[in-house]
Design an enzyme around this catalytic site. Structure first.
Site, PDB file in Angstrom:
ATOM      1  N   HIS A 256      29.349  17.686  48.742  1.00  0.00           N
ATOM      2  CA  HIS A 256      28.533  17.842  47.928  1.00  0.00           C
ATOM      3  C   HIS A 256      29.100  19.459  46.603  1.00  0.00           C
ATOM      4  CE1 HIS A 256      24.779  16.468  47.020  1.00  0.00           C
ATOM      5  NE2 HIS A 256      24.247  18.459  46.137  1.00  0.00           N
ATOM      6  N   GLU A 257      28.614  20.637  47.714  1.00  0.00           N
ATOM      7  CA  GLU A 257      28.527  21.562  46.558  1.00  0.00           C
ATOM      8  C   GLU A 257      29.877  21.237  46.123  1.00  0.00           C
ATOM      9  OE1 GLU A 257      26.037  22.896  46.408  1.00  0.00           O
ATOM     10  OE2 GLU A 257      25.218  21.923  48.265  1.00  0.00           O
ATOM     11  N   HIS A 260      29.414  19.751  42.596  1.00  0.00           N
ATOM     12  CA  HIS A 260      29.279  20.641  41.628  1.00  0.00           C
ATOM     13  C   HIS A 260      29.315  21.538  41.314  1.00  0.00           C
ATOM     14  CE1 HIS A 260      25.066  18.936  42.462  1.00  0.00           C
ATOM     15  NE2 HIS A 260      25.304  19.685  43.357  1.00  0.00           N
ATOM     16  N   GLU A 286      24.321  16.318  39.741  1.00  0.00           N
ATOM     17  CA  GLU A 286      23.927  15.501  41.460  1.00  0.00           C
ATOM     18  C   GLU A 286      24.611  14.174  41.191  1.00  0.00           C
ATOM     19  OE1 GLU A 286      22.079  17.058  43.207  1.00  0.00           O
ATOM     20  OE2 GLU A 286      22.118  15.432  45.083  1.00  0.00           O
TER      21      GLU A 286
HETATM   22 ZN    ZN Z   1      23.241  18.793  45.423  1.00  0.00          ZN
END
Ligand code: ZN
Length: 492
Positions: A256-257, A260, A286
């Site tokens: 997830h990170e 980003h 997101e």
């Molecule tokens: Zn996030």
């Protein structure tokens, strides 16, 4: 931008490396930097220069990029100068108090303790929203708050989209929950030492081509209580948290990170130091993190390629677990009470509940007193959950204590954007999943960089989404993606 990135690194250090006693000096450093940043961005000279530029006969002949830069500077300048300093300071102070009380009230399961502080935060945000409504020319105060995170989006635009999504999600959840083909999520509780999980993190970063190891690396991974991403272009760092009996938690946090981070590093380098040189919106950010976490990271194709390496790294822990059992376990669909623990299908319902409540709050249709009742009713209606206490209910998230109203919709919008982005990518690269199955993420990353990341903040979210997908915002691609994936896993 340079000062902001300096503040970012200091903030990162506060949460990762700083010895406890450093906090006194550290808060002075951060406060001073924040004051400099605020003073520079509200300097009356900026206002004069902006006017000169906008009135200049050559202004119309500026290119798209330069006009966007002027627009973004103007937007920040107007907003920051119109908000009275007293209100900004008071909000920051009250948010600190409310967050502190929230931690205590949550531990004590005592909403009445939190209620007066939350009421003050809401009142301050309402004052800010009223002012910002004028500056941003939105129809309602709540729209002005949404605009901070998702420029030009409004509650009336989001409502029908979320309503449609809600109907579809409830149907998909129903099919998964009632399927006889259920996974065994307990196998994910097998112990994996943190030192091994660190190696897994590095191998995942390598897979998605987020460089944390080479001599020229622009990233790194550290450990914090709550995972986050911070940084600017050549220095974008992520964190994760290692639980010995929950290896999946860190695996999906890193992905997830990492999503980003790829976004932050994928913005066209020529845009560095300019207002356009940042992500488009919270929702777009997101969309990229959820894309890597879920659409890639929870796919059977990804695990086909990565599972042998994962098994080798974890020793004997998963040697008896077949690929399909593992993939099903990481895609376990189960309505629950807690947003951050929820799965890919139920997640957006948690967000929709928060959006509906925020909207009602800012229309004065719900009072702070009534919040728990409204919350609990929605959890019963949408997720079939009986909330036993307010700590697992209305007090579960930190956002409201900090005054971040208008932020939640971005999470669900990100998933919807992600569906449209995936459909666009599948059109350009029909064999993207097959490539991933062979361990090749490179072409996917290239596609995301060229079609999403590179633009930075050149467009608002909906125009960017149109540019990428050729369509207005719509839930169909995300719903189709969920159905295609979960009908296979749950055999419905
Ligand atoms: Zn996030």
């Amino acid at each position: 931008m340079i000062l902001q990135s300096a503040r970012g690194v200091i903030g990162w250090d506060t949460r990762t490396k700083m010895p406890p006693r450093g906090i006194g000096l550290r808060s002075q450093q951060l406060a001073l930097l924040s004051r400099f940043i605020h003073r520079m961005s509200t300097d009356s000279e900026i206002g004069m220069l902006l006017e000169k530029i906008e009135k200049h006969p050559d202004y119309a002949s500026l290119g798209e990029l330069q006009r966007r830069n002027v627009y973004l500077i103007r937007k920040t300048y107007d907003e920051e100068t119109k908000l009275p300093e007293k209100l900004v300071v008071e909000t920051a102070r009250q948010a600190t108090i409310a967050r502190d009380v929230w931690v205590k009230a949550k531990a004590a399961r005592n909403y009445s303790l939190f209620k007066p502080e939350l009421a003050k935060v809401i009142d301050l945000r309402k004052q800010a929203a009223d002012i910002l409504m004028d500056v941003k020319k939105t129809k309602t105060p709540y729209d002005a708050l949404i605009d901070i995170f998702e420029p030009k989006m409004t509650a009336s635009q989001i409502t029908p989209i979320f309503n449609e999504l809600k109907t579809h999600l409830i149907k998909i959840i129903d099919k998964c929950v009632n399927s006889p083909n259920q996974p065994n999520p307990s196998l994910l509780r097998r112990k994996v030492p943190p030192s091994v999980q660190q190696e897994i993190s590095k191998s995942l970063a390598k897979f998605i081509e987020y460089d944390v190891e080479s001599k020229n690396a622009g990233g790194r991974i550290d450990e914090t209580e709550h995972p986050f991403t911070i940084g600017y272009f050549d220095d974008v760092r992520i964190t994760t948290h290692y639980y010995e009996d929950n290896v999946a938690s860190s695996v999906f946090s890193v992905l997830h990170e990492g999503g980003h981070a790829l976004y932050g590093q994928g913005i066209n380098h020529d845009l560095m130091y300019q207002p356009v040189g940042q992500g488009c919106s919270s929702g777009f950010h997101e969309s990229q993190s959820r894309f890597v976490e879920n659409m890639v990271g929870r796919s059977r194709e990804f695990w086909t390629s990565y599972y042998p390496q994962f098994k080798a790294l974890t020793g004997n822990a998963f040697s008896d677990v077949p690929l399909d059992a593992f993939v099903h376990a990481v895609n376990y669909v189960q309505p629950s009470k807690i947003r951050i623990e929820s799965d890919e299908v139920t997640y957006c319902l948690h967000i929709i509940i928060r959006f509906e409540i925020e909207q009602a709050l800012f229309q004065d249709k719900v009072t702070v007193e009534e919040l728990p009742t409204v919350w609990n009713q929605k959890y019963k209606d949408y997720l079939g959950q009986k909330i036993e206490n307010d700590s697992e209910g209305v007090m579960q998230d930190t956002h409201w204590s900090g005054g971040a109203f208008g932020y939640f919709p971005s999470y669900a919008l990100g998933n919807i954007y992600g569906g449209q982005i995936l459909a666009a990518m599948a059109k350009d690269m029909p064999n993207w999943a097959g490539q991933m199955e062979k361990g090749d993420f490179h072409s996917i990353k290239q596609w995301l960089t060229t079609n999403v990341h590179t633009y930075g903040n050149l467009y608002d979210p909906i125009p960017l989404l149109k540019k990428i997908s050729g369509q207005e915002i719509n839930v169909k691609p995300f719903v189709d993606y969920l159905n295609a994936k979960f009908s296979k896993i749950y055999q419905y």
